[in-house]
Enzyme design. Structure first.
Site, PDB file in Angstrom:
ATOM      1  N   HIS A   1      -8.027  -5.240  -0.449  1.00 59.38           N
ATOM      2  CA  HIS A   1      -6.707  -4.668  -0.211  1.00 59.38           C
ATOM      3  C   HIS A   1      -6.032  -5.265   1.028  1.00 59.38           C
ATOM      4  O   HIS A   1      -4.828  -5.486   1.054  1.00 59.38           O
ATOM      5  CB  HIS A   1      -6.876  -3.153  -0.052  1.00 59.38           C
ATOM      6  CG  HIS A   1      -5.593  -2.392   0.077  1.00 59.38           C
ATOM      7  ND1 HIS A   1      -4.630  -2.400  -0.909  1.00 59.38           N
ATOM      8  CD2 HIS A   1      -5.126  -1.594   1.064  1.00 59.38           C
ATOM      9  CE1 HIS A   1      -3.616  -1.632  -0.519  1.00 59.38           C
ATOM     10  NE2 HIS A   1      -3.879  -1.145   0.666  1.00 59.38           N
ATOM     11  N   ASP A   2      -6.824  -5.510   2.053  1.00 61.43           N
ATOM     12  CA  ASP A   2      -6.290  -6.034   3.318  1.00 61.43           C
ATOM     13  C   ASP A   2      -5.682  -7.433   3.202  1.00 61.43           C
ATOM     14  O   ASP A   2      -5.074  -7.904   4.159  1.00 61.43           O
ATOM     15  CB  ASP A   2      -7.385  -6.075   4.393  1.00 61.43           C
ATOM     16  CG  ASP A   2      -7.267  -4.908   5.359  1.00 61.43           C
ATOM     17  OD1 ASP A   2      -6.333  -4.097   5.197  1.00 61.43           O
ATOM     18  OD2 ASP A   2      -8.102  -4.814   6.277  1.00 61.43           O
TER      19      ASP A   2
ATOM     20  N   ASP B   1      -8.494  -6.581  -4.845  1.00 53.96           N
ATOM     21  CA  ASP B   1      -8.118  -5.259  -4.316  1.00 53.96           C
ATOM     22  C   ASP B   1      -8.635  -4.182  -5.277  1.00 53.96           C
ATOM     23  O   ASP B   1      -8.191  -4.109  -6.418  1.00 53.96           O
ATOM     24  CB  ASP B   1      -6.585  -5.198  -4.203  1.00 53.96           C
ATOM     25  CG  ASP B   1      -6.079  -3.898  -3.569  1.00 53.96           C
ATOM     26  OD1 ASP B   1      -6.869  -2.954  -3.392  1.00 53.96           O
ATOM     27  OD2 ASP B   1      -4.874  -3.855  -3.244  1.00 53.96           O
TER      28      ASP B   1
ATOM     29  N   ARG C   1     -11.729   6.670   9.571  1.00 51.60           N
ATOM     30  CA  ARG C   1     -11.228   5.305   9.617  1.00 51.60           C
ATOM     31  C   ARG C   1     -12.287   4.303   9.129  1.00 51.60           C
ATOM     32  O   ARG C   1     -11.979   3.349   8.427  1.00 51.60           O
ATOM     33  CB  ARG C   1     -10.801   4.969  11.054  1.00 51.60           C
ATOM     34  CG  ARG C   1     -10.384   3.544  11.276  1.00 51.60           C
ATOM     35  CD  ARG C   1      -9.159   3.196  10.469  1.00 51.60           C
ATOM     36  NE  ARG C   1      -8.611   1.904  10.857  1.00 51.60           N
ATOM     37  CZ  ARG C   1      -7.546   1.349  10.312  1.00 51.60           C
ATOM     38  NH1 ARG C   1      -6.920   1.971   9.350  1.00 51.60           N
ATOM     39  NH2 ARG C   1      -7.105   0.187  10.725  1.00 51.60           N
TER      40      ARG C   1
ATOM     41  N   SER D   1       0.842  -1.188   0.000  1.00 47.87           N
ATOM     42  CA  SER D   1       0.000   0.000   0.000  1.00 47.87           C
ATOM     43  C   SER D   1       0.884   1.248   0.000  1.00 47.87           C
ATOM     44  O   SER D   1       1.771   1.360  -0.840  1.00 47.87           O
ATOM     45  CB  SER D   1      -0.933  -0.056   1.214  1.00 47.87           C
ATOM     46  OG  SER D   1      -1.986   0.839   1.077  1.00 47.87           O
TER      47      SER D   1
END
Lengths: 200, 386
Positions: free
Chosen positions: B350-351, B317, B214, B144
């Site tokens: 993405h994680d 992602d 967040r 990232s």
């Protein structure tokens, strides 16, 4: 490693820069790095095979011959290898042109459609031939551009490539004895293997 | 809180023309540096990560964010490699950032902290490497925003990076990602406790704004498939308390599990992260566009680079999609550098880089082993030296 890959490896000078297009499980580039100190990289269509190769420390990217060779600069490699894939690409002539743009030499292997077994099958049955080399029915086959050894010689002539070396191997990869005669090879050779160079 | 850090009085001249001094860089290390100093791996953390890559986080008490990747016998093997993970410049875990004092002053930087770029963040890490006596890093690894640092390292200091692994990243911040960052920032600005960035003077923090930032960002780290699998449309048991942290409780009856999960993410995040640092770092990401510095030609920063690259993306992602990794790979091909590229099949968005993905682990381990062979590092040789 297949025997025909050993034949290919023997054509490559030590410490060369090599791009293997369709590198599969990476056995050729691994061999070239370990035994010939070559800087060998691969392009492979199957992501599973790419992951396998990279997980074995081999530099491979996911891509294909038709779309990814254009991204390499001129003369990036001493040898560009295309094994048993030319008949399956979208534009074989353009792929060859790209190979000899980015590499000084091209090593190309392909199954010979001029083999006597294929000729006889077509003659006697009137159906598309099916052999151990050409093993998928016409409507399923990825081999959309089959050619004969004679056809390939003609294309090299037309596009101005020097045939530095050629040979035929059988399905198990053994070198066949008819390499001295293109005519005989076109009739009896199962796989053709060519080492090409740009005309200077 | 006492961090392991270096403090350099000479400070750092930033791209924007300002100088921060002294320059503090907090960092953690794992493993042992070889006598030849050739086995060092730098790990660059992502936007909200920190230097606690493999050991317990001092604030949350949770395991390091990449504890499953970095450690003895793990893909980034600390029996073999000396791993360094610094907190980024502009961060809030001990490195110079908005929580630091202005030069010769008792005042905190706060919102006045100068604008920083990826080049500044990397320049600070270079000073740390100089301090540790490490000339060439065996590898620089990051996902990232960490990947942006990897690419910056490789372009700015090609001779100091033997192998680079940019993961789930891009050579430029996309318009969509800038847009998400802007929503995050506006959420912070809209919080009455923001106080124009001077919230520390009022002994408060913009917790609601930062929490919402967040929550929104967290959605972009996942995928629809992952959210559906994890939460579906399930509703929390109404007898459980529904107010979490400083978030107001539900107004429309039952709360969906996914809502509860995001609130939890938001409320725990604000305890460990500073709003001004969030603003500072997201801005550095937004400015990141390597090609723009070379008239749009991404091949120039890597031309003739000796660095071996391994680009990794994840199929689901959508924040840093595979197309952006492929764009990078093609530029690297055009630059004539040695590059590997793998897209890992995963539905976790993405994680995925933080999670258990066997193909990812195999790729990391294999590429590092291969690179070590090329670099002439001997397998296990360092482990015996311990």
């Amino acid at each position: 490693m297949r025997v025909d890959q050993q034949v290919i490896a023997d054509m490559i000078a030590p410490c060369s820069r090599v791009l293997d297009v369709g590198s599969g499980d990476g056995s050729l580039i691994g061999h070239l790095f370990r035994t010939r100190a070559c800087d060998a990289q691969g392009i492979e269509l199957s992501m599973e095979a790419v992951t396998h190769s990279v997980a074995h420390g081999l530099p491979v990217i996911q891509g294909d011959a038709d779309h990814d060779l254009i991204h390499y600069p001129n003369d990036s490699f001493d040898y560009v290898v295309l094994q048993r894939t030319l008949q399956a690409v979208e534009r074989p002539r353009e792929v060859l042109r790209q190979m000899l743009r980015i590499g000084e030499h091209a090593i190309v292997s392909f199954p010979n459609f001029g083999h006597w077994r294929l000729r006889l099958q077509l003659l006697y049955t009137g159906r598309m031939p099916m052999t151990s080399v050409w093993a998928t029915p016409w409507h399923e086959t990825p081999n959309i551009h089959p050619c004969t050894i004679k056809d390939f010689f003609a294309l090299c002539e037309e596009d101005g490539y020097v045939v530095e070396h050629w040979t035929t191997v059988n399905e198990r990869g053994r070198r066949a004895p008819w390499y001295y005669s293109p005519r005989l090879a076109n009739l009896c050779g199962e796989q053709a293997l060519f080492l090409l160079r740009r005309k200077i | 809180m006492v961090y392991q850090k270096i403090s350099l009085q000479e400070g750092l001249d930033l791209q924007c023309g300002e100088r921060v001094a002294p320059l503090d860089i907090a960092y953690q290390t794992y493993g042992t540096l070889s006598p030849a100093r050739d086995n060092a791996i730098l790990i660059c953390h992502a936007l909200t990560g920190d230097q606690y890559v493999a050991d317990t986080h001092p604030f949350t008490g949770k395991p390091g964010w990449w504890a499953r990747m970095v450690g003895p016998g793990l893909p980034i093997d600390t029996d073999r490699f000396f791993v360094i993970c610094p907190n980024v410049l502009g961060g809030c875990m001990g490195s110079t950032g908005p929580l630091s004092h202005k030069p010769d002053s008792d005042e905190l930087w706060g919102r006045d902290f100068p604008i920083i770029t990826m080049h500044d963040i990397v320049a600070a890490q270079v000073k740390l490497m100089d301090h540790l006596g490490i000339g060439r890093l065996f590898s620089v690894i990051g996902a990232s925003m960490g990947g942006m640092q990897v690419l910056t390292w490789a372009s700015d200091y090609p001779d100091r990076v033997f192998a680079a692994i940019p993961i789930a990243t891009s050579a430029f911040q996309s318009a969509q990602n800038i847009a998400f960052n802007e929503v995050s920032r506006q959420a912070i600005f809209a919080d009455p406790d923001w106080h124009d960035g001077n919230y520390r003077q009022f002994d408060t923090i913009p917790a609601r704004g930062l929490g919402v930032a967040r929550m929104m960002a967290h959605i972009t780290y996942l995928s629809e498939e992952a959210l559906t699998r994890k939460f579906g449309r399930r509703v929390r048991n109404a007898s459980q308390p529904s107010a979490i942290g400083n978030m107001p409780s539900v107004f429309f009856g039952d709360m969906f599990e996914v809502e509860s999960y995001l609130r939890h993410q938001g409320s725990t995040f604000v305890k460990r992260f500073d709003a001004n640092a969030y603003l500072s770092i997201t801005r550095a990401m937004d400015y990141f566009d390597l090609a723009a510095e070379y008239d749009g030609d991404l091949t120039i920063p890597f031309k003739g680079s000796p660095t071996r690259f391994c680009v990794i993306s994840f199929s689901s992602d959508w924040l840093f999609p595979t197309s952006q990794s492929r764009h990078l790979v093609r530029a690297l091909n055009r630059s004539g550098v040695n590059v590997s590229f793998v897209e890992i099949e995963s539905d976790r968005g993405h994680d995925a880089f933080l999670l258990e993905e066997p193909d990812f682990d195999r790729t990391m381990r294999g590429f590092l082993n291969g690179a070590a062979e090329h670099a002439g590092l001997t397998q296990g040789g360092i482990a015996h030296a311990r």
